[in-house]
Design an enzyme around this catalytic site. Structure first.
Site, short mmCIF file in Angstrom:
data_model
loop_
_atom_site.label_atom_id
_atom_site.label_comp_id
_atom_site.label_asym_id
_atom_site.label_seq_id
_atom_site.Cartn_x
_atom_site.Cartn_y
_atom_site.Cartn_z
N GLU A 1 13.30 9.42 0.94
CA GLU A 1 12.01 9.59 0.25
C GLU A 1 12.24 10.12 -1.17
O GLU A 1 11.55 9.72 -2.10
CB GLU A 1 11.08 10.52 1.03
CG GLU A 1 10.85 10.12 2.50
CD GLU A 1 10.47 8.67 2.71
OE1 GLU A 1 9.86 8.06 1.80
OE2 GLU A 1 10.80 8.12 3.79
N GLY B 1 8.28 7.23 9.75
CA GLY B 1 9.15 8.39 9.53
C GLY B 1 8.64 9.33 8.46
O GLY B 1 8.49 10.53 8.68
N ASN C 1 4.99 9.47 -1.34
CA ASN C 1 3.93 9.73 -2.32
C ASN C 1 4.47 10.56 -3.48
O ASN C 1 5.20 11.53 -3.27
CB ASN C 1 2.78 10.50 -1.67
CG ASN C 1 2.44 9.97 -0.31
OD1 ASN C 1 2.10 8.81 -0.17
ND2 ASN C 1 2.58 10.81 0.71
N GLU D 1 0.28 3.79 1.93
CA GLU D 1 1.09 2.58 1.89
C GLU D 1 0.92 1.85 3.21
O GLU D 1 0.99 2.49 4.26
CB GLU D 1 2.58 2.90 1.68
CG GLU D 1 3.38 1.61 1.60
CD GLU D 1 4.89 1.82 1.47
OE1 GLU D 1 5.36 2.96 1.55
OE2 GLU D 1 5.58 0.81 1.30
N1 TRP Z 1 7.48 3.80 2.43
C1 TRP Z 1 7.76 4.46 3.67
C2 TRP Z 1 9.26 4.61 3.72
O1 TRP Z 1 9.81 5.48 3.16
C3 TRP Z 1 7.25 3.68 4.84
C4 TRP Z 1 6.01 4.15 5.49
C5 TRP Z 1 5.66 5.41 5.78
C6 TRP Z 1 4.95 3.37 6.00
N2 TRP Z 1 4.48 5.44 6.45
C7 TRP Z 1 4.01 4.21 6.60
C8 TRP Z 1 4.70 2.01 6.04
C9 TRP Z 1 2.88 3.73 7.21
C10 TRP Z 1 3.57 1.54 6.65
C11 TRP Z 1 2.65 2.38 7.23
O2 TRP Z 1 9.98 3.80 4.19
ZN ZN Z 2 11.27 3.73 2.18
#
Ligand code: TRP
Ligand code: ZN
Length: 869
Positions: free
Chosen positions: A305, A268, A272, A129
């Site tokens: 998550e 953080g 996935n 992501e």
């Molecule tokens: N979707 C992740 C969250 O729970 C965000 C995230 C994790 C992310 N690693 C990343 C976004 C690396 C950009 C790049 O919020």
């Molecule tokens: Zn998130």
């Protein structure tokens, strides 16, 4: 503020929401074969694609070495496709196209921590992501393309763990000391939710039975020595699974749920599908090695998550402009979960403190943007406090307005309508509206415009008529890119108190509240409005925005005495805290005298300690220098703010006098059965210890030394170390060495060791140079960089002197090596233009000198926005 034409980014790199178009091809299935070798990885991909609309077949790909490509079994000649640095385009593709590609990639030298990368010697992980998958293989890497993934992972047996999303369907020998595993994920998902892990890790196992009777295997993978630190996360995971069933009716949908911890991670954690990957800082939790705050954070990130499985994964985003659809809602859900875990008032205090310390400043400076932006250059720059925290606030406002039952009816309708789809913010608000029967469409305004609204309130008591009139007005700072700013719907939670008895009164206002109601929510959605309460027998004290019912800047003509009254009599713990913060704003920013605040603290605190030590620990919050700076828009002098804040802290410490030591000695965290009250007791003890030291009483050092030695708890140990180090106590050096020897193999504990020294009030350029040239400092590990940089930035006097070059050098160094982190660190300097001269011009010149050097979209976009004021 004048946001001029963008000097660095060429216009054609900007992507606009209004240009959204459906993909011309969908992917029914994708088969991946990922073969990891020491010096390269081979990825073979088979895509079964189908035309949806007219147009080219577009596969996105970056830094891929293309070895071969076929379409429907036939090798593609070089003139049958166009390949550039970003994509591979096939014109005139047949409506049914099976595409097979083989590419070579280099995870072993990938320092950007995006795509597939080697995180440490024995571990390869993915981060896809938002747009990392295109660095693994050619693919229509956009969230509105959902497919069924089958993944074969093959590697040397020195990596015993081979994971991917879904169910393990096959594993075996691959010859030459190699083995493989094949996984299949039955649920369709966008590529950003793909993950695989190749490594040598230990595992903690447990299980969970869902409300539907599904038996789910739970696994947390980490280094062997860290497995004992995974139990809190495991409990939080099971708790989250139950919570989502009970509060949203959402059970889990696969037979396994895996979490992998790595220390090399930009953010953080990542949701996935069925295979979360976590920064160690958000999964390892243990009293001995990590702080209480970190333990709370682990629980909330685990929940966050997990909750994404429904809000993000099963229902995903149509495009990245909709990021706050999944993040805002999921943050709101994890905050609600944490409110159930500890005191709801204190959780709200902590969440609002984060909002005010990060989102409000962001929204008042050159990086301000709507929760749903309408254009961007680099989407990685939009994982912001505005998208996450303000996005959460919008959902909270709608939930507050609807109440529990109607909000649940609304979310039920959202899941019923959109399960399996990639949708927009409009779809979400429409489903909530349909399910609840309450028209919420006006809340879309919140998503679409930037800035923190100012809410001006005025109260007027008429003794003759026995009425109390409350007048409200809202306004927004003009923004050159968003000229048509509209009034937003603001739920104002309020209460009236009798000024003499402190009793809460009924809200007598026929048109708005039912008879006898005491806790009311008034929906203010005009530019201005007045409401009138009747039968008010004496001048009342009104409490507004209880629980922070809307993310606005409230300006109310309270007297300091009325604020002190609320600190003592409000029954809403959040608004008690808010009263202290408003008083402190006035003292530190508007030169009000401190005595009313001090007296109110002396009146309130001692009797509350036995009852709620956690809340008391928060009532001692004094706004950080960074937050105070964000309230100053011109001629900011860091030194002046620092001196005022220190003077206030000295006064407060002296006012508590001998009580500080008495309270310190009376507090015993071990006597608290409940974790959050024990945490509050530890926090309060540390505050008292700091106060004793501030009184110039050197017995604080002996108390600190004893506390340091006699505890096995990290919050206690660090609280003591901080007092010793920050006061240059004779015991400081020995304690630092002791801490180092004890924790040198514990990265998260060592981050604290770095942070404390970087945040020393008298830290200077030499201190920082010592830390950044320490053998344990590592520019490849974002956590370690953030420890030192975050510590440095705790002292804005340093940030705005030698810190400027520190952050610019980091942005320069990370520009290509890790642009996501480089861009974020540079944002620390975004309010440079508020500085008093000559500092303002000096910093500006330093930033401008960086412009011709930077290459990444991430850093250039941030820099040009920062310079556009
Ligand atoms: N979707 C992740 C969250 O729970 C965000 C995230 C994790 C992310 N690693 C990343 C976004 C690396 C950009 C790049 O919020
Ligand atoms: Zn998130």
């Amino acid at each position: 503020m004048n946001i001029a034409a963008n000097p660095v980014i060429e216009a054609d790199q900007t992507i606009y929401l209004k240009d959204y178009q459906k993909p011309s091809f969908l992917v029914d299935t994708i088969d991946l074969n990922i073969q990891v070798f020491d010096d390269h990885t081979v990825v073979s991909t088979k895509l079964v694609m189908q035309r949806q609309t007219a147009g080219d077949l577009v596969l996105l790909g970056r830094d891929l070495e293309l070895q071969s490509i076929t379409i429907n079994g036939k090798q593609l000649a070089e003139n049958e496709y166009v390949l550039d640095a970003e994509q591979l385009v096939i014109s005139n593709a047949p409506d049914q196209a099976t595409i097979e590609t083989i590419v070579k990639i280099h995870p072993e030298s990938n320092t950007q921590l995006e795509g597939l990368y080697q995180a440490a010697g024995d571990l390869f992980v993915t981060q896809n992501e938002p747009e990392g998958f295109r660095k693994i293989t050619f693919y229509p890497d956009r969230p509105d393309v959902l497919s069924v993934f089958t993944t074969r992972v093959e590697a040397d047996k020195k990596f015993p763990v081979l994971l991917a999303n879904g169910n393990l369907i096959e594993k075996g020998e691959a010859g030459e000391g190699r083995h493989y595993a094949t996984w299949q994920d039955p649920t369709k998902k966008p590529a950003y939710l793909f993950a695989c892990v190749i490594g040598d890790l230990a595992v903690l196992k447990d299980s969970y039975v869902t409300s539907e009777g599904r038996n789910v295997a739970l696994e947390i993978y980490a280094e062997e020595k860290d497995i004992p630190k995974c139990h809190i996360a495991m409990e939080a995971l099971k708790h989250s699974m139950r919570w989502d069933e009970e509060h949203y009716g959402r059970p889990y949908d696969l037979d396994n749920y895996m979490i992998v911890a790595t220390s090399a991670f930009n953010m953080g954690a990542m949701e996935n599908k069925g295979l979360n990957i976590f920064n160690t800082s958000c999964v390892l939790a243990d009293e001995e090695f990590t702080t209480d705050a970190a333990i709370m954070r682990v629980q909330s990130v685990i929940a966050h998550e997990y909750f994404h499985n429904w809000t993000g994964n099963r229902i995903t985003c149509r495009d990245w402009f909709q990021l706050c659809l999944k993040e805002g809602l999921t943050v709101f859900r994890d905050q609600s979960f944490s409110e159930d875990l500890q005191s709801a008032a204190v959780q709200r205090i902590d969440d609002v403190a984060v909002l005010k310390a990060h989102q409000f400043p962001e929204d008042s400076g050159p990086l301000s943007h709507p929760p749903r932006p309408d254009h961007f250059v680099e989407i990685n720059n939009f994982y912001t406090a505005t998208v996450y925290e303000k996005g959460a606030e919008i959902n909270r406002m709608m939930a507050t307005l609807l109440g529990k039952e109607k909000f649940r009816a609304g979310t039920d309708e959202y899941f019923r309508r959109h399960d399996g789809q990639a949708v927009t913010v409009e779809d979400w608000v429409a489903a909530l509206t349909a399910g609840s029967g309450v028209d919420l469409s006006a809340f879309l305004i919140w998503y679409n415009q930037p800035g923190t609204p100012k809410l001006e309130a005025q109260g007027e008591y008429d003794a003759a008529k026995q009425t109390y009139r409350l007048s409200l007005k809202q306004s927004l700072k003009t923004h050159p890119k968003y000229p048509n700013l509209k009034a937003v719907p603001i739920p104002v939670a309020l209460a009236l108190f009798d000024a003499h008895s402190g009793e809460q009164l009924s809200l007598n206002c026929e048109s708005l509240f039912e008879n006898g109601v005491k806790d009311g929510v008034y929906l203010f959605d005009q530019d201005a409005a007045t409401i009138e309460f009747t039968d008010v027998t004496s001048k009342p004290v009104v409490s507004l925005l209880r629980n922070f019912s809307a993310p606005v800047n409230l300006e109310f003509n309270y007297s300091d005495e009325e604020l002190a009254f609320l600190l003592q009599h409000e029954t809403n713990g959040f608004n008690q805290w808010q009263a202290t913060q408003t008083l402190l704003d006035r003292i530190l920013l508007n030169d009000h005298p401190a005595d009313i605040y001090i007296q109110a603290m002396l009146n309130t605190v001692p009797s509350l300690i036995a009852h709620d030590p956690l809340l008391v620990s928060r009532l001692f919050d004094v706004p950080t220098e960074g937050y105070l700076a964000s309230r100053i828009d011109a001629d900011y002098q860091p030194q002046v703010i620092q001196e005022k804040r220190n003077a206030l802290l000295d006064t407060l410490a002296r006012a508590f006098g001998a009580q500080a030591k008495e309270i310190y000695l009376s507090l015993d965290p071990k006597s608290q059965a409940d974790f959050s009250q024990a945490m509050g007791t530890r926090a309060l003890k540390n505050i008292m210890l700091t106060m004793i030291a501030r009184q110039g009483d050197e017995s604080a050092f002996e108390l600190a030394e004893q506390q340091f030695k006699n505890t096995a708890n990290m919050s206690e140990r660090l609280g003591a170390l901080r007092v010793l180090v920050w006061n240059d106590a004779p015991q400081a050096e020995k304690a630092l060495i002791d801490f180092y020897l004890r924790f040198k193999d514990e990265a998260l504990s060592m981050d604290q060791w770095f942070m404390i020294q970087a945040a020393h009030p008298k830290a200077d350029a030499e201190t920082i140079a010592y830390l950044t040239s320490h053998p344990d400092y590592d520019l490849g590990v974002p956590n370690r960089i953030r420890a030192v940089s975050g510590g440095l930035n705790a002292n804005p006097v340093n940030t705005w002197s030698f810190g400027v070059q520190h952050f610019i050098d980091l942005a320069k160094y990370l520009d290509e090596k890790n642009p996501i982190v480089g861009s974020r660190l540079l944002q620390v300097l975004s309010r440079w233009y508020t500085l008093a001269e000559p500092q303002r011009s000096e910093v500006k010149a330093q930033l401008e000198a960086l412009k011709p050097i930077v290459k990444s979209k991430n850093v250039s976009e941030t820099l040009s926005s920062m310079l556009s004021v």
